[in-house]
Design an enzyme around this catalytic site. Sequence first.
Site, short mmCIF file in Angstrom:
data_model
loop_
_atom_site.label_atom_id
_atom_site.label_comp_id
_atom_site.label_asym_id
_atom_site.label_seq_id
_atom_site.Cartn_x
_atom_site.Cartn_y
_atom_site.Cartn_z
CD GLN A 103 -3.00 -0.70 -0.11
OE1 GLN A 103 -3.17 0.45 -0.50
NE2 GLN A 103 -3.61 -1.73 -0.67
CB SER A 104 4.24 1.91 -1.34
OG SER A 104 5.04 3.02 -1.67
#
Length: 336
Positions: A78-79
């Site tokens: 989920q960068s």
Amino acid sequence: MTIPTQFTPPRLGLANLPTPLQLLTRLQEARPGPRIWVKRDDLTGCALSGNKIRKLEFSLAQALEEGCDTIITCGGLQSNHCRATALLCAQLGLKCHLLLRGEKPEHADGNLLLDQLAGAQISAYPAKQFQAQLPQLLAQWQQYYADRGRRAFIIPTGASDAVGVWGYFSACAELADDFRHHDIRPRHIICATGSGGTQAGLTAGAHYYLAGSRVWGVNVCDDEAWFLNKVAQDLHDWQHRYDLDVALDDLQVSVIDGYVGPGYALADEKVYETIADLAATEGLILDPVYTGKAFHALLEERDNGRFGDDGDIVFVHTGGIFGVFPHRQHFTSLGG
């Protein structure tokens, strides 16, 4: 500190700047204390939102300067950084390859979904392999593209390196204009710190543009010692790469530790409550990975007297709205 006025590193105009500086008036009524202003870097774009864009303006410019046609970067599933990189590469016509930490879910959500929509190539690795072999994996993929006649540029986690420092160094000139416009002299500037680059740029930029303001990073992973070392290393590399006349010993690196909670990308109930309260009070959305933890720390430390009884506090909202959605189960009890 002396920054040569004739020196300008390569830069692309990718962010919507300047971003607003907003006073949290209703929060102030509910929780009296030193005033809190928010630098709305969650508004640097739409899907292209958050602090990463300021750094990528310099990182991607450097890649183009070196004749690269492919960008390789890395981060968690989920960068925010990987999402921003993927979308900007699509905008610039560059191939984007993301190396992600963790097992890909059957159905993508949040930032991962946007990575896919942007057409990024994604290679996901188990956390232990990612942590142990990341430099080798980056080098292997760079060689893979070289063998096929492409030129790949590696951007490290969060674009937090010597090139990326310029993003928030230059943001401090914008903050100086904000402070003059609002006639304030904030004593404390606070941000979430996860890879150290935003904090490094703010620390150097505040020393140059914002005399009297102290930058604090709230670590969302690792610990104080790790970030003191990482920020110092980024600043050293920045000084060395660009041959800058910077007295690094004059730069005060400060970390507010103790708010990591259950771990990186994990939050406790108090952080979720802070996120919900601020959304309901000010219409301001934080995320459980970065800004929610950092803002919760700001409120706790303000109430405990760390920042004194007067003056103003500035919170740099580094974005992350898409990180809220994978945590939706923690907000199911909210709403009427």
